[in-house]
Scaffold this motif. Structure first.
Motif, PDB file in Angstrom:
ATOM      1  N   LEU A 254      -9.526  -1.622   6.250  1.00 18.36           N
ATOM      2  CA  LEU A 254      -8.078  -1.776   6.376  1.00 18.36           C
ATOM      3  C   LEU A 254      -7.704  -2.155   7.806  1.00 18.36           C
ATOM      4  O   LEU A 254      -8.143  -1.509   8.752  1.00 18.36           O
ATOM      5  CB  LEU A 254      -7.395  -0.466   5.974  1.00 18.36           C
ATOM      6  CG  LEU A 254      -5.869  -0.410   6.020  1.00 18.36           C
ATOM      7  CD1 LEU A 254      -5.261  -1.398   5.033  1.00 18.36           C
ATOM      8  CD2 LEU A 254      -5.380   1.011   5.708  1.00 18.36           C
ATOM      9  N   TYR A 255      -6.906  -3.209   7.948  1.00 15.08           N
ATOM     10  CA  TYR A 255      -6.461  -3.686   9.272  1.00 15.08           C
ATOM     11  C   TYR A 255      -7.658  -3.937  10.189  1.00 15.08           C
ATOM     12  O   TYR A 255      -7.691  -3.486  11.339  1.00 15.08           O
ATOM     13  CB  TYR A 255      -5.496  -2.691   9.907  1.00 15.08           C
ATOM     14  CG  TYR A 255      -4.231  -2.473   9.107  1.00 15.08           C
ATOM     15  CD1 TYR A 255      -3.305  -3.496   8.959  1.00 15.08           C
ATOM     16  CD2 TYR A 255      -3.975  -1.250   8.496  1.00 15.08           C
ATOM     17  CE1 TYR A 255      -2.148  -3.305   8.215  1.00 15.08           C
ATOM     18  CE2 TYR A 255      -2.822  -1.050   7.749  1.00 15.08           C
ATOM     19  CZ  TYR A 255      -1.909  -2.083   7.608  1.00 15.08           C
ATOM     20  OH  TYR A 255      -0.771  -1.894   6.869  1.00 15.08           O
TER      21      TYR A 255
ATOM     22  N   LEU B 175      -6.904   5.586   0.149  1.00 17.31           N
ATOM     23  CA  LEU B 175      -8.018   4.677  -0.120  1.00 17.31           C
ATOM     24  C   LEU B 175      -9.385   5.346  -0.152  1.00 17.31           C
ATOM     25  O   LEU B 175     -10.333   4.785  -0.696  1.00 17.31           O
ATOM     26  CB  LEU B 175      -8.041   3.569   0.948  1.00 17.31           C
ATOM     27  CG  LEU B 175      -6.847   2.635   0.961  1.00 17.31           C
ATOM     28  CD1 LEU B 175      -6.920   1.703   2.162  1.00 17.31           C
ATOM     29  CD2 LEU B 175      -6.745   1.842  -0.326  1.00 17.31           C
TER      30      LEU B 175
ATOM     31  N   ASP C 203       0.610   3.070   8.868  1.00 14.95           N
ATOM     32  CA  ASP C 203      -0.133   3.425   7.662  1.00 14.95           C
ATOM     33  C   ASP C 203      -1.319   4.347   7.921  1.00 14.95           C
ATOM     34  O   ASP C 203      -1.841   4.960   6.978  1.00 14.95           O
ATOM     35  CB  ASP C 203      -0.643   2.156   6.971  1.00 14.95           C
ATOM     36  CG  ASP C 203       0.478   1.302   6.392  1.00 14.95           C
ATOM     37  OD1 ASP C 203       1.654   1.684   6.552  1.00 14.95           O
ATOM     38  OD2 ASP C 203       0.180   0.246   5.805  1.00 14.95           O
TER      39      ASP C 203
ATOM     40  N   ALA D 190      -3.417   6.434   5.069  1.00 16.47           N
ATOM     41  CA  ALA D 190      -4.315   5.417   4.503  1.00 16.47           C
ATOM     42  C   ALA D 190      -5.589   6.002   3.923  1.00 16.47           C
ATOM     43  O   ALA D 190      -6.023   5.610   2.826  1.00 16.47           O
ATOM     44  CB  ALA D 190      -4.647   4.383   5.577  1.00 16.47           C
TER      45      ALA D 190
ATOM     46  N   LEU E 171       0.822  -1.203   0.000  1.00 11.43           N
ATOM     47  CA  LEU E 171       0.000   0.000   0.000  1.00 11.43           C
ATOM     48  C   LEU E 171       0.860   1.260   0.000  1.00 11.43           C
ATOM     49  O   LEU E 171       0.563   2.240  -0.689  1.00 11.43           O
ATOM     50  CB  LEU E 171      -0.911  -0.008   1.231  1.00 11.43           C
ATOM     51  CG  LEU E 171      -1.882   1.167   1.372  1.00 11.43           C
ATOM     52  CD1 LEU E 171      -2.903   1.146   0.242  1.00 11.43           C
ATOM     53  CD2 LEU E 171      -2.582   1.117   2.725  1.00 11.43           C
TER      54      LEU E 171
ATOM     55  N   ASP F 200      -7.711  -5.258  -1.530  1.00 12.73           N
ATOM     56  CA  ASP F 200      -8.954  -6.026  -1.472  1.00 12.73           C
ATOM     57  C   ASP F 200      -9.116  -6.936  -2.692  1.00 12.73           C
ATOM     58  O   ASP F 200      -9.638  -8.060  -2.575  1.00 12.73           O
ATOM     59  CB  ASP F 200     -10.171  -5.121  -1.277  1.00 12.73           C
ATOM     60  CG  ASP F 200     -10.246  -3.968  -2.279  1.00 12.73           C
ATOM     61  OD1 ASP F 200      -9.467  -3.949  -3.253  1.00 12.73           O
ATOM     62  OD2 ASP F 200     -11.099  -3.077  -2.076  1.00 12.73           O
TER      63      ASP F 200
ATOM     64  N   GLN G 162      -4.613  -7.166   4.658  1.00 17.28           N
ATOM     65  CA  GLN G 162      -4.774  -5.763   5.050  1.00 17.28           C
ATOM     66  C   GLN G 162      -6.127  -5.171   4.695  1.00 17.28           C
ATOM     67  O   GLN G 162      -6.771  -4.549   5.526  1.00 17.28           O
ATOM     68  CB  GLN G 162      -3.645  -4.917   4.444  1.00 17.28           C
ATOM     69  CG  GLN G 162      -2.332  -5.078   5.183  1.00 17.28           C
ATOM     70  CD  GLN G 162      -1.273  -4.100   4.727  1.00 17.28           C
ATOM     71  OE1 GLN G 162      -1.528  -3.149   3.991  1.00 17.28           O
ATOM     72  NE2 GLN G 162      -0.049  -4.314   5.169  1.00 17.28           N
ATOM     73  N   ILE G 163      -6.570  -5.320   3.452  1.00 20.31           N
ATOM     74  CA  ILE G 163      -7.838  -4.715   3.032  1.00 20.31           C
ATOM     75  C   ILE G 163      -8.729  -5.817   2.472  1.00 20.31           C
ATOM     76  O   ILE G 163      -8.375  -6.465   1.486  1.00 20.31           O
ATOM     77  CB  ILE G 163      -7.646  -3.645   1.936  1.00 20.31           C
ATOM     78  CG1 ILE G 163      -6.473  -2.732   2.246  1.00 20.31           C
ATOM     79  CG2 ILE G 163      -8.923  -2.830   1.747  1.00 20.31           C
ATOM     80  CD1 ILE G 163      -6.079  -1.835   1.080  1.00 20.31           C
TER      81      ILE G 163
ATOM     82  N   ARG H 202     -13.508   3.006   1.894  1.00 23.66           N
ATOM     83  CA  ARG H 202     -12.706   1.794   1.718  1.00 23.66           C
ATOM     84  C   ARG H 202     -11.708   1.610   2.857  1.00 23.66           C
ATOM     85  O   ARG H 202     -11.364   0.479   3.215  1.00 23.66           O
ATOM     86  CB  ARG H 202     -11.983   1.861   0.365  1.00 23.66           C
ATOM     87  CG  ARG H 202     -11.250   0.602  -0.003  1.00 23.66           C
ATOM     88  CD  ARG H 202     -10.853   0.611  -1.477  1.00 23.66           C
ATOM     89  NE  ARG H 202     -10.327   1.903  -1.904  1.00 23.66           N
ATOM     90  CZ  ARG H 202      -9.962   2.176  -3.158  1.00 23.66           C
ATOM     91  NH1 ARG H 202     -10.096   1.247  -4.087  1.00 23.66           N
ATOM     92  NH2 ARG H 202      -9.497   3.365  -3.483  1.00 23.66           N
ATOM     93  N   VAL H 203     -11.265   2.704   3.471  1.00 23.29           N
ATOM     94  CA  VAL H 203     -10.272   2.613   4.536  1.00 23.29           C
ATOM     95  C   VAL H 203     -10.822   1.873   5.754  1.00 23.29           C
ATOM     96  O   VAL H 203     -10.059   1.344   6.568  1.00 23.29           O
ATOM     97  CB  VAL H 203      -9.779   4.028   4.938  1.00 23.29           C
ATOM     98  CG1 VAL H 203     -10.848   4.768   5.748  1.00 23.29           C
ATOM     99  CG2 VAL H 203      -8.476   3.953   5.721  1.00 23.29           C
TER     100      VAL H 203
END
Length: 613
Positions: A489-490, A481, A473, A477, A367, A416, A446-447, A485-486
């Motif tokens: 993440l994680y 993203l 990140d 991030a 990323l 993703d 991650q995503i 969408r974020v």
């Protein structure tokens, strides 16, 4: 006498503590009952007193002289975290050779010691400091051992601008006469991070060659995330001709269409450099060993054994030179012939110190460098969706073959889209192979879309996560993203709630090796200073883990992810005596004090590898 009484009366365990149940085998219980039938309670107390007293006066004062059998006990309650559901806390841990013999209260342990007929042999008893705790040996489920040692040779982490980085390269040359006097000698460094610079821009070869000390020298500088090389013009000349494009990678170009100075992902493979010598490998390994043991790590899952690494660790295991446990992932190169049906896994070489029964495959990039493969374009760069490093059809084919031939398959997947493609491959293989038994892993995970978050648990796929990546990140991030969408993440809590086991690591040298840094990040989603873009509650705090979930991810669940849960990962009788002594209770202290914790001892196979007990 008061000091002696203090040593002999380390405190009582609460009646509600389950530590005294279901530990002793039935036969031992029978023997104990038979032996005690001839004793009244006062005589038994006296007997146990003298057994403890003998252990106390005979125990040497130096850790290095620990006998074949010894006990580590808390002087202030049950401060040994076993990570065992049946007996979650204990006052004492008994080690016999390389194995755990017993756990429980001091009274019960001494009674069982007598019942086993060991009254004539002394049992050393070591008491912890009042604030200290014991946890199972900690694992890092995703690290790079030799790469870590190499990265410590020349670091660029402190460079805040391109100019700073160039100045560090210049000074490194001036400080090393062998390099200064030999312009052909390769210069390798790592750790630069363009996302942390005031102006987020990619460096160029011209930036290096503008310095007269650097000009004309072969320079290879790896980025913090490991997915980019910053190269001097000499390196481009030595490796010419360069293709206009490369599948799964990027060669950055200037306005004239020539390489500008940075290559990403698969394009890194085009860079030829001298192979490390055995002396280089040993130097890199020794640097890593020192830091690994001092951080309380007893096991490391090395995420990508290239042939030279595999051969090196195999030699070290044969010679008995592995000071900690290594679970290796063999490197996959899609341009090489398939080898899964031609090679045998390495199982418990070097007395259990080396295992290599998995393969590591890269699905996409990172990323940070814009190489993670996404369903939709990057929010800050609508011209790209990132890069798949392997064709989805090739991925599906080799995943099936490796699983069919009995290999665990561990796949680096960030974006993703990449995670979805990997899960497709696992799901397709499930039609013919019991993939749950082979414990496939998403390295990073991650995503993920909501659909794929649910699919991970249903398929029995392990999520190998790195909490310190999240706090690194989180500052860029959302820009990369977008605000919706974020949220995927994680998503640690979502992964766990949907049934995926979490194996926790750091991805060192990309992030701090210290497992307590990962523990802190997992339960707070804050920087060590207590910061996040969302304030003191943490970055998307609904995705935080509990302390026990984080500890399990570094112990028993990491052991499960490496097929070693029957011998490692928790402190129960019969398992290997791998444990760590910490200076304070990370399970109860305020979160802002966790990173003040010191590793007092790292013990592997019952022997002290770092510090002292």
């Amino acid at each position: 006498m008061s000091e002696l009484r203090k040593r002999q009366d380390p405190g009582k365990i609460a009646d509600t503590d389950p530590q005294n149940h279901d530990i002793l085998p039935r036969r031992s219980t029978f023997v104990l009952s038979s032996m005690l039938s001839g004793f009244d309670r006062p005589r038994l107390v006296i007997l146990i007193f003298f057994a403890v007293f003998a252990a106390w006066i005979l125990s040497p004062q130096e850790t290095s002289s620990l006998s074949h059998s010894y006990a580590v006990c808390s002087s202030s309650g049950a401060r040994i975290y076993t990570v065992d559901h049946a007996v979650p806390h204990a006052q004492c841990l008994v080690v016999d050779g390389s194995l755990i013999l017993d756990v429980g209260s001091l009274d019960d342990i001494m009674a069982r010691w007598v019942a086993r007929g060991r009254l004539r042999s002394s049992l050393q008893i070591r008491y912890l400091d009042e604030s200290s705790i014991v946890v199972p040996g900690l694992s890092d489920s995703h690290g790079h051992i030799l790469e870590y040692g190499a990265s410590r040779q020349f670091l660029l982490e402190n460079a805040k601008t391109i100019k700073d980085a160039v100045a560090l390269v210049r000074q490194y040359i001036l400080d090393n006469d062998d390099i200064l006097n030999d312009p052909s000698k390769f210069i390798e460094g790592s750790g630069w991070d363009h996302t942390s610079w005031p102006v987020e821009e990619w460096p160029t070869s011209d930036d290096l060659d503008m310095d007269p000390i650097i000009r004309g020298r072969p320079v290879i500088l790896q980025s913090k995330d490991g997915h980019a090389f910053w190269l001097s013009k000499e390196i481009f000349a030595l490796n010419s001709p360069w293709p206009s494009e490369i599948e799964g990678g990027v060669i950055m170009k200037d306005s004239s269409g020539n390489p500008s100075g940075v290559v990403l992902d698969k394009a890194e493979d085009l860079v030829q450099k001298p192979a490390p010598t055995e002396q280089d490998l040993l130097r890199h390994f020794n640097v890593a060993v020192k830091d690994i043991l001092s951080h309380g790590l007893t096991s490391v899952h090395d995420a990508g054994f290239r042939p030279v690494s595999l051969e090196f660790f195999t030699r070290q295991a044969a010679a008995g030179n592995l000071p900690f446990r290594i679970y290796g992932m063999r490197y996959f190169n899609e341009t090489d012939p398939y080898w899964g049906n031609l090679s045998e896994p390495i199982i418990n070489a070097g007395d259990g110190r080396l295992n290599a029964r998995s393969v590591k495959i890269f699905a996409d990039g990172a990323l940070r460098s814009g190489g993670a493969a996404l369903h939709e374009p990057y929010h800050d760069n609508p011209h790209t969706k990132g890069v798949m490093r392997v064709d989805p059809k090739v991925l599906a084919d080799v995943v099936y073959k490796f699983l069919r031939d009995g290999w665990q398959v561990n796949i680096h997947a960030i974006g993703d889209y990449a995670n979805g493609v990997v899960l497709d491959a696992f799901e397709a293989a499930l039609k013919d192979v019991d993939i749950t038994a082979l414990r496939p892993r998403l390295e990073h995970a991650q995503i993920l879309t909501q659909t794929d978050l649910e699919r991970v648990g249903k398929l029995g796929v392990i999520s190998s996560i790195q909490p310190t990546h999240a706090i690194s990140d989180m500052w860029f991030a959302e820009e990369r993203l977008g605000p919706e969408r974020v949220k995927g993440l994680y998503a640690f809590r979502s992964l766990l709630d949907h049934g995926s086991r979490l194996a926790i690591g750091s991805d060192f040298p990309v992030e701090d090796m210290n497992p307590l840094a990962g523990f802190h990040a997992a339960i707070t989603r804050l920087t060590p200073e207590g910061l996040s873009p969302n304030g003191p509650s943490g970055w998307f705090p609904e995705q935080r883990l509990t302390r026990m979930e984080a500890l399990r991810g570094m112990t028993i669940d990491a052991a499960y992810a490496s097929f070693t849960e029957d011998s490692l990962g928790s402190l129960v009788p019969g398992k290997r005596a791998d444990y760590v002594v910490l200076s304070q209770d990370i399970m109860t202290v305020p979160v802002d004090q966790i990173l003040r914790t010191k590793v007092q001892a790292t013990v592997i196979d019952g022997r002290v590898a770092f510090g002292k007990v």
